[in-house]
Design a protein around this motif. Structure first.
Motif, PDB file in Angstrom:
ATOM      1  N   ASN A  98       0.975  -1.297   0.112  1.00 10.20           N
ATOM      2  CA  ASN A  98      -0.021  -0.062  -0.049  1.00 10.20           C
ATOM      3  C   ASN A  98       1.179   1.444  -0.051  1.00 10.20           C
ATOM      4  OD1 ASN A  98      -2.882   1.170   0.309  1.00 10.20           O
ATOM      5  ND2 ASN A  98      -1.832   2.146   1.918  1.00 10.20           N
ATOM      6  N   ASN A  99       1.997   1.227   0.881  1.00 10.18           N
ATOM      7  CA  ASN A  99       2.969   2.433   0.888  1.00 10.18           C
ATOM      8  C   ASN A  99       3.515   2.574  -0.361  1.00 10.18           C
ATOM      9  OD1 ASN A  99       2.058   2.653   3.624  1.00 10.18           O
ATOM     10  ND2 ASN A  99       4.273   2.723   4.369  1.00 10.18           N
ATOM     11  N   ILE A 100       3.933   1.474  -0.960  1.00 10.71           N
ATOM     12  CA  ILE A 100       4.700   1.683  -2.290  1.00 10.71           C
ATOM     13  C   ILE A 100       3.558   2.186  -3.391  1.00 10.71           C
ATOM     14  CG2 ILE A 100       5.790   0.283  -4.330  1.00 10.71           C
ATOM     15  CD1 ILE A 100       6.775  -1.518  -2.126  1.00 10.71           C
ATOM     16  N   GLY A 101       2.360   1.759  -3.373  1.00 13.75           N
ATOM     17  CA  GLY A 101       1.338   2.332  -4.205  1.00 13.75           C
ATOM     18  C   GLY A 101       1.264   3.800  -4.016  1.00 13.75           C
ATOM     19  N   ILE A 102       1.084   4.349  -2.839  1.00 13.03           N
ATOM     20  CA  ILE A 102       1.107   5.737  -2.270  1.00 13.03           C
ATOM     21  C   ILE A 102       2.265   6.492  -3.069  1.00 13.03           C
ATOM     22  CG2 ILE A 102       1.177   7.385  -0.610  1.00 13.03           C
ATOM     23  CD1 ILE A 102      -0.213   5.215   1.235  1.00 13.03           C
ATOM     24  N   VAL A 103       3.530   6.153  -3.029  1.00 11.68           N
ATOM     25  CA  VAL A 103       4.497   6.901  -3.471  1.00 11.68           C
ATOM     26  C   VAL A 103       4.469   6.857  -5.146  1.00 11.68           C
ATOM     27  CG1 VAL A 103       7.168   6.501  -3.964  1.00 11.68           C
ATOM     28  CG2 VAL A 103       6.066   6.175  -1.721  1.00 11.68           C
ATOM     29  N   PHE A 104       3.871   5.707  -5.805  1.00 11.65           N
ATOM     30  CA  PHE A 104       4.053   5.605  -7.120  1.00 11.65           C
ATOM     31  C   PHE A 104       2.713   6.591  -7.478  1.00 11.65           C
ATOM     32  CE2 PHE A 104       6.219   1.422  -7.456  1.00 11.65           C
ATOM     33  CZ  PHE A 104       7.183   1.963  -8.266  1.00 11.65           C
ATOM     34  N   THR A 105       1.793   6.851  -6.925  1.00 15.03           N
ATOM     35  CA  THR A 105       0.691   7.708  -7.133  1.00 15.03           C
ATOM     36  C   THR A 105       1.334   9.076  -6.893  1.00 15.03           C
ATOM     37  OG1 THR A 105      -1.081   6.343  -6.202  1.00 15.03           O
ATOM     38  CG2 THR A 105      -1.489   8.661  -6.053  1.00 15.03           C
ATOM     39  N   LYS A 106       2.198   9.283  -5.868  1.00 10.29           N
ATOM     40  CA  LYS A 106       2.763  10.837  -5.848  1.00 10.29           C
ATOM     41  C   LYS A 106       3.674  10.921  -6.781  1.00 10.29           C
ATOM     42  CE  LYS A 106       2.035  11.288  -0.744  1.00 10.29           C
ATOM     43  NZ  LYS A 106       1.215  12.429  -0.920  1.00 10.29           N
ATOM     44  N   LYS A 107       4.142  10.037  -7.660  1.00 11.50           N
ATOM     45  CA  LYS A 107       5.248  10.248  -8.527  1.00 11.50           C
ATOM     46  C   LYS A 107       4.439  10.315 -10.049  1.00 11.50           C
ATOM     47  CE  LYS A 107       9.124   7.990  -8.838  1.00 11.50           C
ATOM     48  NZ  LYS A 107      10.304   7.167  -8.965  1.00 11.50           N
ATOM     49  N   GLY A 108       3.096  10.134  -9.907  1.00  7.79           N
ATOM     50  CA  GLY A 108       2.523  10.271 -11.075  1.00  7.79           C
ATOM     51  C   GLY A 108       2.592   8.859 -11.918  1.00  7.79           C
ATOM     52  N   ASN A 110       0.837   5.879 -12.149  1.00  9.32           N
ATOM     53  CA  ASN A 110      -0.523   5.166 -12.013  1.00  9.32           C
ATOM     54  C   ASN A 110      -0.519   3.985 -11.920  1.00  9.32           C
ATOM     55  OD1 ASN A 110      -1.259   7.832 -10.583  1.00  9.32           O
ATOM     56  ND2 ASN A 110      -2.081   8.362 -12.677  1.00  9.32           N
ATOM     57  N   THR A 111      -0.154   3.518 -13.136  1.00  6.15           N
ATOM     58  CA  THR A 111      -0.075   2.033 -13.432  1.00  6.15           C
ATOM     59  C   THR A 111       0.497   1.096 -12.501  1.00  6.15           C
ATOM     60  OG1 THR A 111      -0.290   2.649 -16.020  1.00  6.15           O
ATOM     61  CG2 THR A 111       0.255   0.460 -15.328  1.00  6.15           C
ATOM     62  N   LYS A 112       1.671   1.770 -12.127  1.00  5.98           N
ATOM     63  CA  LYS A 112       2.527   0.912 -10.915  1.00  5.98           C
ATOM     64  C   LYS A 112       1.583   1.214  -9.734  1.00  5.98           C
ATOM     65  CE  LYS A 112       7.314   1.221 -12.827  1.00  5.98           C
ATOM     66  NZ  LYS A 112       8.571   1.670 -12.954  1.00  5.98           N
ATOM     67  N   ALA A 113       1.206   2.191  -9.588  1.00  8.15           N
ATOM     68  CA  ALA A 113       0.333   2.440  -8.158  1.00  8.15           C
ATOM     69  C   ALA A 113      -0.486   1.301  -8.163  1.00  8.15           C
ATOM     70  CB  ALA A 113       0.016   4.028  -8.025  1.00  8.15           C
ATOM     71  N   ILE A 114      -1.571   1.346  -8.978  1.00  5.37           N
ATOM     72  CA  ILE A 114      -2.734   0.672  -9.150  1.00  5.37           C
ATOM     73  C   ILE A 114      -2.166  -1.039  -8.820  1.00  5.37           C
ATOM     74  CG2 ILE A 114      -4.425  -0.584 -10.407  1.00  5.37           C
ATOM     75  CD1 ILE A 114      -4.780   2.427 -11.540  1.00  5.37           C
ATOM     76  N   GLU A 115      -1.031  -1.381  -9.496  1.00  7.19           N
ATOM     77  CA  GLU A 115      -0.448  -2.752  -9.415  1.00  7.19           C
ATOM     78  C   GLU A 115      -0.365  -3.083  -7.981  1.00  7.19           C
ATOM     79  OE1 GLU A 115       3.795  -4.893 -10.387  1.00  7.19           O
ATOM     80  OE2 GLU A 115       3.369  -3.266 -11.586  1.00  7.19           O
ATOM     81  N   TYR A 116       0.338  -1.974  -7.109  1.00  7.00           N
ATOM     82  CA  TYR A 116       0.802  -2.558  -5.777  1.00  7.00           C
ATOM     83  C   TYR A 116      -0.611  -2.108  -4.834  1.00  7.00           C
ATOM     84  CZ  TYR A 116       5.487  -2.950  -6.404  1.00  7.00           C
ATOM     85  OH  TYR A 116       6.818  -3.593  -6.913  1.00  7.00           O
ATOM     86  N   TYR A 117      -1.481  -1.240  -5.347  1.00 12.67           N
ATOM     87  CA  TYR A 117      -2.682  -1.203  -4.336  1.00 12.67           C
ATOM     88  C   TYR A 117      -3.366  -2.643  -4.661  1.00 12.67           C
ATOM     89  CZ  TYR A 117      -2.063   3.693  -3.900  1.00 12.67           C
ATOM     90  OH  TYR A 117      -1.935   5.157  -3.730  1.00 12.67           O
ATOM     91  N   ASN A 118      -3.737  -3.184  -5.772  1.00 14.28           N
ATOM     92  CA  ASN A 118      -4.183  -4.372  -5.937  1.00 14.28           C
ATOM     93  C   ASN A 118      -3.487  -5.620  -5.213  1.00 14.28           C
ATOM     94  OD1 ASN A 118      -6.170  -3.769  -7.527  1.00 14.28           O
ATOM     95  ND2 ASN A 118      -5.241  -3.713  -9.364  1.00 14.28           N
ATOM     96  N   LYS A 119      -2.367  -5.714  -4.976  1.00 13.29           N
ATOM     97  CA  LYS A 119      -1.376  -6.566  -4.322  1.00 13.29           C
ATOM     98  C   LYS A 119      -1.746  -6.607  -2.873  1.00 13.29           C
ATOM     99  CE  LYS A 119       2.899  -7.129  -7.071  1.00 13.29           C
ATOM    100  NZ  LYS A 119       4.241  -7.026  -6.924  1.00 13.29           N
TER     101      LYS A 119
END
Length: 199
Positions: free
Chosen positions: A164-174, A176-185
């Motif tokens: 979830n934290n990794i997803g947040i960082v990818f979201t902040k970096k813009g 979003n595809t990577k962010a969604i991948e980690y949120y789903n995990k």
């Protein structure tokens, strides 16, 4: 006979010379332990009252006393670095928090090894702090190290949290595809561990 009595008295004298300083050190150590406990109790009381700036003063005083008693590599003193770091993080002094978290991590690895819970937790707190400092690549680097530790320990709840934290960082970096991948995990593990209705 006099020679034996002399040697016996000499042994007694040597015994007292050796034992008395030891007792003084032991008594001093006991006094220091009581003082550290008082500082700790005061720190925790202030923390409960949400008086963080005052609380950290007493945690640091307790740490100073505990360092005299146990040294830097003892579990009791190692934990202080994490607690003090958390308070500094919560009052927004992230650079100071980072120093304490790094010390905690280094001491934890030295005492327990790279794959101990404390090491994973140390990397995690450093990652969170870098995220708060907007240093996202360093945050990701530390989250990955934390993830490796918790995967080794098979701590699924912590793995879920880190994803979830990794997803947040990818979201902040813009990213979003990577962010969604980690949120789903994270969601997948959450559902397995806690059910679909878990917050």
């Amino acid at each position: 006979m006099e020679r034996l009595e002399y040697l016996f008295n000499l042994k007694i004298l040597c015994f007292f010379i050796l034992v008395i300083p030891f007792n003084k050190v032991s008594a001093q150590s006991a006094q220091d332990s009581i003082l550290a406990a008082k500082y700790l109790k005061k720190a925790e009381s202030l923390l409960a009252e949400k008086k963080l700036e005052r609380s950290v003063i007493y945690f640091k005083k307790a740490l100073d006393v505990e360092l005299k008693i146990y040294g830097q590599n003892h579990e009791k003193t190692i934990i202080y670095y994490d607690r003090i770091g958390l308070i500094y993080k919560n009052i927004g002094q992230h650079e100071i928090a980072l120093d304490y978290f790094k010390t905690f991590l280094n001491l934890a690895i030295k005492r327990y090894g790279r794959y101990h819970f404390y090491a994973g937790y140390g990397f995690l707190n450093i990652g969170v702090t870098y995220k708060n400092l907007f240093q996202y690549d360093l945050a990701l680097e530390n989250y990955e190290k934390s993830l490796i530790t918790f995967q080794h320990l098979r701590k699924k709840d912590m793995i879920c949290f880190i994803y979830n934290n990794i997803g947040i960082v990818f979201t902040k970096k813009g990213e979003n595809t990577k962010a969604i991948e980690y949120y789903n995990k994270s969601i997948k593990i959450s559902v397995t561990l806690f059910g679909k209705n878990y917050i």
